[in-house]
Design an enzyme around this catalytic site. Sequence first.
Site, PDB file in Angstrom:
ATOM      1  N   LYS A   1       1.085  -5.872  11.142  1.00  0.00           N
ATOM      2  CA  LYS A   1       0.643  -4.608  10.560  1.00  0.00           C
ATOM      3  C   LYS A   1       0.545  -4.617   9.046  1.00  0.00           C
ATOM      4  CE  LYS A   1       2.603  -1.002  12.982  1.00  0.00           C
ATOM      5  NZ  LYS A   1       2.538   0.396  13.177  1.00  0.00           N
TER       6      LYS A   1
ATOM      7  N   ASP B   1       7.731  -4.669   9.517  1.00  0.00           N
ATOM      8  CA  ASP B   1       6.315  -4.800   9.171  1.00  0.00           C
ATOM      9  C   ASP B   1       6.144  -5.933   8.179  1.00  0.00           C
ATOM     10  OD1 ASP B   1       5.811  -2.697  10.761  1.00  0.00           O
ATOM     11  OD2 ASP B   1       5.606  -1.218   9.162  1.00  0.00           O
TER      12      ASP B   1
ATOM     13  N   MET C   1      -3.658   2.624   1.253  1.00  0.00           N
ATOM     14  CA  MET C   1      -4.669   1.835   1.957  1.00  0.00           C
ATOM     15  C   MET C   1      -6.063   2.167   1.419  1.00  0.00           C
ATOM     16  SD  MET C   1      -3.021   2.153   5.745  1.00  0.00           S
ATOM     17  CE  MET C   1      -2.289   3.759   5.479  1.00  0.00           C
TER      18      MET C   1
HETATM   19  N1  SAH Z   1       5.362   3.714   4.709  1.00  0.00           N
HETATM   20  C1  SAH Z   1       4.772   3.122   3.524  1.00  0.00           C
HETATM   21  C2  SAH Z   1       3.257   3.097   3.613  1.00  0.00           C
HETATM   22  C3  SAH Z   1       2.726   2.193   4.690  1.00  0.00           C
HETATM   23  S1  SAH Z   1       0.975   2.113   4.683  1.00  0.00           S
HETATM   24  C4  SAH Z   1       5.262   3.859   2.278  1.00  0.00           C
HETATM   25  O1  SAH Z   1       5.900   4.911   2.414  1.00  0.00           O
HETATM   26  O2  SAH Z   1       5.048   3.369   1.169  1.00  0.00           O
HETATM   27  C5  SAH Z   1       0.692   0.668   3.717  1.00  0.00           C
HETATM   28  C6  SAH Z   1       0.168   1.046   2.345  1.00  0.00           C
HETATM   29  O3  SAH Z   1       1.238   1.457   1.526  1.00  0.00           O
HETATM   30  C7  SAH Z   1      -0.459  -0.103   1.604  1.00  0.00           C
HETATM   31  O4  SAH Z   1      -1.796  -0.310   1.994  1.00  0.00           O
HETATM   32  C8  SAH Z   1      -0.367   0.383   0.175  1.00  0.00           C
HETATM   33  O5  SAH Z   1      -1.381   1.343  -0.087  1.00  0.00           O
HETATM   34  C9  SAH Z   1       0.954   1.125   0.186  1.00  0.00           C
HETATM   35  N2  SAH Z   1       2.067   0.282  -0.316  1.00  0.00           N
HETATM   36  C10 SAH Z   1       3.151  -0.122   0.367  1.00  0.00           C
HETATM   37  N3  SAH Z   1       3.976  -0.838  -0.443  1.00  0.00           N
HETATM   38  C11 SAH Z   1       3.410  -0.857  -1.650  1.00  0.00           C
HETATM   39  C12 SAH Z   1       3.776  -1.419  -2.907  1.00  0.00           C
HETATM   40  N4  SAH Z   1       4.898  -2.106  -3.078  1.00  0.00           N
HETATM   41  N5  SAH Z   1       2.934  -1.236  -3.942  1.00  0.00           N
HETATM   42  C13 SAH Z   1       1.803  -0.530  -3.811  1.00  0.00           C
HETATM   43  N6  SAH Z   1       1.405   0.019  -2.648  1.00  0.00           N
HETATM   44  C14 SAH Z   1       2.196  -0.128  -1.586  1.00  0.00           C
END
Ligand code: SAH
Length: 465
Positions: free
Chosen positions: A270, A248, A383
């Site tokens: 994505k 991703d 998100m």
């Molecule tokens: N599978 C991922 C989430 C994917 S959805 C997880 O477990 O973290 C994508 C969302 O994850 C983003 O819109 C944000 O809200 C969050 N996200 C992912 N990486 C991030 C990071 N380093 N810092 C803050 N939010 C993060």
Amino acid sequence: MQHFPIFLDLAGRRVVIVGGGAAALAKLRLLDRTEARITVFAENPDPAIVGITSAQRRHLVGRDFGPGDALCAALVYAATEDAAEDARIAAIARAEGALVNIVDNLEDSQFITPAIVDRDPVTIAIGTEGAAPVLARSIKRDLEDRLPATLGMLARIGKAFRPLAEALPMGARRRDFWAEYYHDAGPRAAEAGEEGVKAALPALLERHMAVAPRKGAVDFVGAGPGDPELLTMKARAALDRADVVIHDRLVPAAILELARREATVIEAGKTGFGPAMPQDEINALMVAHAGAGAQVVRLKSGDPTVFGRLDEEIEALEAAGLDWRIVPGITAASAAAASLGQSLTRRGRNSDLRVLTGHDIDGFADHDWRTLARPGAVAAIYMGKRAARFLQGRLMMHGADPATPVSAVENASRPDQRVFRCTLGTLNDDLAAAGLTGPAVLMLGLAPRAAETALTATETQEIAL
Ligand code: SAH
């Protein structure tokens, strides 16, 4: 990177060292391991220099260096330890077309000599652009300790065996063979010396020829929030043997660099709202590669089981009869909590934790607002940037206190991480003022620990951590 590392073929090439003291001797000892034709110019050479240059393809000239002496030389080392003399030599050598190194004079040198770990044919060069020779030496020492002395011999014998190993199909099976040779069978056989290793290789190959071809499979690997050190060891191992990595957009370059060098790396897009590869296409890619026998890593940010559309991808693999497994990762909420210095659950405050998305396929996501609006409720909202106004409205409508703390953690765990403390009553304005550009998770009910006691209702503050 000011200096670009390359390995120069010196076999039969002319290399000139000018100087008769310790600096010249040190360079001579290094270069003596090569097949270069070495000429040393020195009026009063150290006896050790005389000794080394009495060998074949080594030459000692007992006078000063002058015009014409660098002709046809690939490299010239000015090592007289006299700055004016070295400058004179360098000027002549450069004019005669050689690459010049002035010992201990980085600025006027055209190339520098790295610290070297020599397990010929395995050679490791360590450079710090002259910034930290001490560091280069300690890295060298670490590597010297780590790499068995027999490594050079194993590599040499292995190289000669390569044509025979081609009997194994290219890809995972051949790699498995070499991995076992270098990590296990080879070092064991090396105890019986060179002959032992040579005898062990055909037997090892035969065993690998008899193994049934490996089936392709997909590892759903959690890449964590972005800091490469937050990868699990299983994730590292999976990246290490991947033939194909489909990732991703949120997965940073520093993590992709850990993938096996030969791996095909494919970005599947994505981000929250950006252009994305359609899910069907991602599924088809995984099925095509794993179906052809490849080890595929489907690399997802955070944990693959959190807002990762994992089930759809698993179903596609099962429909195609392909194997898969999940390697969990650190989800954004965990990384954000660590950055806030807060626990996600706390006795007497919240005994449950909600993991929400601000968005789902139908637009703004609906939730159990009454429960979320209760004092002490804690939720991690993924998100959630664009849904802030909606979340704020729904929660307040259901009786939430406008003073409820909400933290926004952007780029959690990455070098560009930012932490904002906001309050529910002004959440939308607070976030607009913050100007978030990276991925962010909103932590309802949690303030950064440092700010916990001094929370004001209105201001948004960026906390420097
Ligand atoms: N599978 C991922 C989430 C994917 S959805 C997880 O477990 O973290 C994508 C969302 O994850 C983003 O819109 C944000 O809200 C969050 N996200 C992912 N990486 C991030 C990071 N380093 N810092 C803050 N939010 C993060």
